[in-house]
Design an enzyme around this catalytic site. Structure first.
Site, PDB file in Angstrom:
ATOM      1  N   GLU A  52       0.990  -5.918  23.041  1.00 14.59           N
ATOM      2  CA  GLU A  52       1.634  -4.669  23.478  1.00 14.59           C
ATOM      3  C   GLU A  52       0.902  -4.095  24.686  1.00 14.59           C
ATOM      4  O   GLU A  52      -0.328  -4.170  24.729  1.00 14.59           O
ATOM      5  CB  GLU A  52       1.531  -3.615  22.366  1.00 14.59           C
ATOM      6  CG  GLU A  52       2.479  -3.781  21.237  1.00 14.59           C
ATOM      7  CD  GLU A  52       2.199  -2.807  20.110  1.00 14.59           C
ATOM      8  OE1 GLU A  52       2.484  -3.184  18.973  1.00 14.59           O
ATOM      9  OE2 GLU A  52       1.663  -1.699  20.342  1.00 14.59           O
ATOM     10  N   GLY A  80       0.855  -1.195   0.000  1.00 15.25           N
ATOM     11  CA  GLY A  80       0.000   0.000   0.000  1.00 15.25           C
ATOM     12  C   GLY A  80       0.888   1.241   0.000  1.00 15.25           C
ATOM     13  O   GLY A  80       2.061   1.181  -0.372  1.00 15.25           O
ATOM     14  N   ARG A 101       1.822  -4.193  12.588  1.00 14.93           N
ATOM     15  CA  ARG A 101       0.998  -4.509  13.754  1.00 14.93           C
ATOM     16  C   ARG A 101       1.464  -5.816  14.390  1.00 14.93           C
ATOM     17  O   ARG A 101       1.810  -6.759  13.662  1.00 14.93           O
ATOM     18  CB  ARG A 101      -0.462  -4.730  13.339  1.00 14.93           C
ATOM     19  CG  ARG A 101      -1.329  -3.511  13.271  1.00 14.93           C
ATOM     20  CD  ARG A 101      -1.604  -2.908  14.644  1.00 14.93           C
ATOM     21  NE  ARG A 101      -2.461  -1.741  14.530  1.00 14.93           N
ATOM     22  CZ  ARG A 101      -2.054  -0.502  14.278  1.00 14.93           C
ATOM     23  NH1 ARG A 101      -0.779  -0.235  14.119  1.00 14.93           N
ATOM     24  NH2 ARG A 101      -2.927   0.502  14.183  1.00 14.93           N
ATOM     25  N   ILE A 109       2.350   2.914   2.398  1.00 15.69           N
ATOM     26  CA  ILE A 109       3.570   2.877   3.216  1.00 15.69           C
ATOM     27  C   ILE A 109       4.593   1.919   2.595  1.00 15.69           C
ATOM     28  O   ILE A 109       5.784   2.234   2.513  1.00 15.69           O
ATOM     29  CB  ILE A 109       3.244   2.486   4.676  1.00 15.69           C
ATOM     30  CG1 ILE A 109       2.291   3.516   5.289  1.00 15.69           C
ATOM     31  CG2 ILE A 109       4.528   2.390   5.505  1.00 15.69           C
ATOM     32  CD1 ILE A 109       1.750   3.141   6.678  1.00 15.69           C
ATOM     33  N   HIS A 123       6.518   0.919  19.338  1.00 17.02           N
ATOM     34  CA  HIS A 123       5.401   1.366  18.489  1.00 17.02           C
ATOM     35  C   HIS A 123       5.459   2.876  18.217  1.00 17.02           C
ATOM     36  O   HIS A 123       4.537   3.623  18.546  1.00 17.02           O
ATOM     37  CB  HIS A 123       4.050   0.980  19.114  1.00 17.02           C
ATOM     38  CG  HIS A 123       2.952   0.895  18.085  1.00 17.02           C
ATOM     39  ND1 HIS A 123       1.915  -0.002  18.134  1.00 17.02           N
ATOM     40  CD2 HIS A 123       2.733   1.619  16.959  1.00 17.02           C
ATOM     41  CE1 HIS A 123       1.111   0.170  17.098  1.00 17.02           C
ATOM     42  NE2 HIS A 123       1.595   1.160  16.368  1.00 17.02           N
ATOM     43  N   ILE A 124       6.588   3.302  17.619  1.00 19.39           N
ATOM     44  CA  ILE A 124       6.784   4.729  17.350  1.00 19.39           C
ATOM     45  C   ILE A 124       6.811   5.024  15.857  1.00 19.39           C
ATOM     46  O   ILE A 124       7.307   6.071  15.431  1.00 19.39           O
ATOM     47  CB  ILE A 124       8.099   5.249  17.988  1.00 19.39           C
ATOM     48  CG1 ILE A 124       9.287   4.375  17.578  1.00 19.39           C
ATOM     49  CG2 ILE A 124       7.976   5.342  19.508  1.00 19.39           C
ATOM     50  CD1 ILE A 124      10.648   5.017  17.826  1.00 19.39           C
TER      51      ILE A 124
HETATM   52  C1  DGY Z   1      -1.289   3.566  12.979  1.00 13.76           C
HETATM   53  O1  DGY Z   1      -1.583   4.673  12.502  1.00 13.76           O
HETATM   54  O2  DGY Z   1      -1.910   2.547  12.701  1.00 13.76           O
HETATM   55  C2  DGY Z   1      -0.138   3.555  13.927  1.00 13.76           C
HETATM   56  O3  DGY Z   1       0.213   2.275  14.297  1.00 13.76           O
HETATM   57  C3  DGY Z   1      -0.483   4.405  15.123  1.00 13.76           C
HETATM   58  O4  DGY Z   1       0.649   4.703  15.819  1.00 13.76           O
END
Ligand code: DGY
Length: 327
Positions: A270, A158, A241, A160, A288-289
């Site tokens: 988490e 996608g 995730r 990203i 998770h940053i």
């Molecule tokens: C998202 O936007 O799904 C990110 O994981 C949030 O931090």
């Protein structure tokens, strides 16, 4: 006479500018102390609200919705929305929204930070310097692997995934990808990426980066069997995730040398981590940053607020994930 403003609950701390915007349009119940709501407390707080601005730490399911008879819209401050039961929202006539687009580049940057950090053992060697273990230069000292000219396999192409691929051009990498559907030829050209089956990608890549959403279909997409298909010299990056990877299987693969290393920003359960990750030197851990830069988190919060206000004012919000709700 001024119009009554809809009441909205904001479950976590947000930026002042986000609250200012929301307060212009809504009566806001905020939580700037950022104490996460337990499920029962969330149900109580939401009972008389028409809007909910929430985060991935809040579970929005049929049970919560049953306690919120006035609720019209849920705005998640995240692109991923596996914390929201979307069919339950649709069944109740509640609009659900997310924050796509604004976090693509920051999240792609973080995936790259994990790739480079794991390949060059940055967190491990930093720990060793701090522990006083560095006594001087040696030829064979803490050898890493090259990122440049390696093969990058992206699972989930996608926005990203494509941003991660475009960054690989500067590293002269070969890029392969797997996706539910092949992307358009012009996008493949822009990303310099070739389509492969998941098994082919796993066996050919030096770096495997996961960028699929978490759904029942992608639960444990990478488990013991898939890890065995990777090269022993390969590195796995999960910046999407927790749950997409079977963490126990990954710990085993990192321990017995099935793969070389991993860079992780997300975990099953988490913020609890599989305890063995903490014992391993060949894994780089981040909390998770992925999207956590000031500009991006501000943009995400503002987009969520705009989605919420649009929905409560009767407009179709730009990032509606359950368009069927409007039918
Ligand atoms: C998202 O936007 O799904 C990110 O994981 C949030 O931090």
């Amino acid at each position: 006479m001024s119009e009554r403003k809809p009441r909205v609950l904001v479950t976590r701390e947000v930026f002042d500018e986000t609250l200012d915007y929301l307060r212009r349009h809504c009566e806001v119940v905020e939580n700037q102390k950022d104490v996460p709501y337990a499920p029962e407390a969330l149900a109580v707080a939401l009972a008389d609200c028409e809007g909910l601005m929430c985060a991935l730490t809040d579970k929005v399911d049929a049970e919560l919705l049953a306690h919120a008879p006035q609720l019209k819209a849920v705005a998640n401050i995240a692109v991923g929305y596996n914390n929201i039961d979307v069919p339950a929202c649709t069944a109740r006539g509640v609009m659900a929204t997310n924050t796509p687009g604004v976090l693509d580049d920051s999240t792609a940057d973080l995936a790259w930070a994990l790739m480079l950090g794991t390949a060059r053992r940055i967190t491990e060697v930093e720990r060793r310097i701090r522990a006083g273990e560095w006594t001087g230069w040696r030829l064979k000292q803490w050898l890493g692997i090259d990122v440049h000219h390696a093969t990058l396999g992206i699972v989930g192409m996608g926005r990203i995934g494509q941003a991660i691929a475009r960054r690989a051009l500067g590293f002269d990498m070969k890029v392969v990808y797997h996706n539910r559907k092949r992307i358009a030829p012009e996008l493949e050209r822009k990303c310099n990426a070739a389509y492969l089956s998941l098994d082919e990608l796993l066996s050919q890549s030096d770096f495997v980066v996961l960028q699929v959403p978490y759904t029942p279909d992608t639960h444990h997409l990478i488990g013991a069997a898939q890890l065995k298909k990777m090269k022993p010299s390969a590195i796995l990056i999960n910046s999407t995730r927790g749950g997409v990877v079977d963490d126990a299987a990954l710990v085993a693969a990192l321990t017995d040398g099935t793969i070389r290393g991993a860079g992780l920003d997300v975990y099953e359960n988490e913020p609890k981590l599989h305890p063995d990750f903490l014992k391993l030197d060949n894994v780089v851990l981040a909390p998770h940053i992925g999207s956590s830069t000031e500009a991006t988190r501000k943009a995400m919060a503002m987009l969520a607020a705009q989605n919420l206000v649009d929905a409560l004012q009767g407009r179709t919000p730009p990032n509606l994930v359950n368009p069927d709700v409007r039918k």
